[in-house]
Design an enzyme around this catalytic site. Structure first.
Site, PDB file in Angstrom:
ATOM      1  N   HIS A  67       0.879  -1.279   0.054  1.00  0.00           N
ATOM      2  CA  HIS A  67       0.148   0.137  -0.031  1.00  0.00           C
ATOM      3  C   HIS A  67       0.888   1.368   0.157  1.00  0.00           C
ATOM      4  O   HIS A  67       0.771   2.290  -0.840  1.00  0.00           O
ATOM      5  CB  HIS A  67      -1.019  -0.086   1.271  1.00  0.00           C
ATOM      6  CG  HIS A  67      -1.666   1.259   1.389  1.00  0.00           C
ATOM      7  ND1 HIS A  67      -3.128   1.219   1.217  1.00  0.00           N
ATOM      8  CD2 HIS A  67      -1.458   2.443   1.928  1.00  0.00           C
ATOM      9  CE1 HIS A  67      -3.774   2.418   1.421  1.00  0.00           C
ATOM     10  NE2 HIS A  67      -2.646   3.180   2.024  1.00  0.00           N
ATOM     11  N   GLU A  68       1.684   1.248   0.890  1.00  0.00           N
ATOM     12  CA  GLU A  68       2.851   2.366   0.694  1.00  0.00           C
ATOM     13  C   GLU A  68       3.744   2.731  -0.357  1.00  0.00           C
ATOM     14  O   GLU A  68       3.828   3.808  -0.802  1.00  0.00           O
ATOM     15  CB  GLU A  68       3.395   2.480   2.437  1.00  0.00           C
ATOM     16  CG  GLU A  68       2.833   2.329   3.517  1.00  0.00           C
ATOM     17  CD  GLU A  68       1.808   3.586   3.663  1.00  0.00           C
ATOM     18  OE1 GLU A  68       2.253   4.887   3.053  1.00  0.00           O
ATOM     19  OE2 GLU A  68       0.735   3.225   4.122  1.00  0.00           O
ATOM     20  N   HIS A  71       1.508   4.410  -2.903  1.00  0.00           N
ATOM     21  CA  HIS A  71       1.634   5.831  -2.883  1.00  0.00           C
ATOM     22  C   HIS A  71       3.254   6.436  -3.343  1.00  0.00           C
ATOM     23  O   HIS A  71       3.225   7.295  -3.989  1.00  0.00           O
ATOM     24  CB  HIS A  71       1.789   6.360  -1.392  1.00  0.00           C
ATOM     25  CG  HIS A  71       0.417   6.133  -0.744  1.00  0.00           C
ATOM     26  ND1 HIS A  71      -0.571   7.031  -1.218  1.00  0.00           N
ATOM     27  CD2 HIS A  71       0.000   5.434   0.175  1.00  0.00           C
ATOM     28  CE1 HIS A  71      -1.617   6.711  -0.275  1.00  0.00           C
ATOM     29  NE2 HIS A  71      -1.520   5.729   0.677  1.00  0.00           N
TER      30      HIS A  71
END
Length: 155
Positions: A67-68, A71
């Site tokens: 998820h990170e 980004h």
């Protein structure tokens, strides 16, 4: 897992799922409370919450890493990197990363008080001086009968 292992895992996950290198720092941040990780826009570093590794295991933690990294890679490519952006949601689906984290259960101590006259008992999170307060139902004196640990779902 220590900082160097975290950095190594982050680089491996980046290459495996995104076919791109992770060229910045990944560090543990124990001050994070309600989030699994955080991508820092200015430094491009990623901070991870070690409590999620302890509570949910390595597989779930890798999901937070993905998820990170979504980004991270979208921001560097100057695409939509925020949760609401279409590019971000599509990349999450492609790499099978979670959009949100589960809440970590918190431990709260609940104190039990009982009225000496009517026997009514109630729980409070904060302790109080039983000599200064009376029962709300009958006006009788109170005594502290115990305390217990309770686990909550919300942060």
């Amino acid at each position: 897992m220590n900082q160097t292992e975290l950095q190594q895992h982050m680089e491996e996950v980046s290459l495996q799922f995104f076919q791109k290198e992770f060229r910045h720092q990944a560090v543990f941040n124990t001050r994070l409370r309600t989030t699994g990780g955080r991508y820092l826009l200015k430094s491009h570093n990623i901070e991870m919450n070690p409590k999620y590794l302890e509570n949910f295991g390595l597989e779930y933690f890798f999901g937070i890493m993905k998820h990170e990294l979504c980004h991270y890679h979208l921001h560097l490519e100057k695409k939509g990197y925020q949760h609401r952006d279409k590019d971000f949601r599509e990349l999450l689906k492609k790499v099978d990363a979670p959009r949100f984290c589960a809440a970590i259960p918190r431990e709260i101590t609940m104190h039990e008080y009982t009225c000496k006259s009517c026997g009514k008992s109630f729980l409070r999170q904060r302790r109080f001086n039983v000599n200064r307060y009376r029962c709300g139902s009958c006006g009788g004196r109170l005594k502290q009968t115990g305390s217990k640990k309770v686990y909550t779902e919300s942060p």
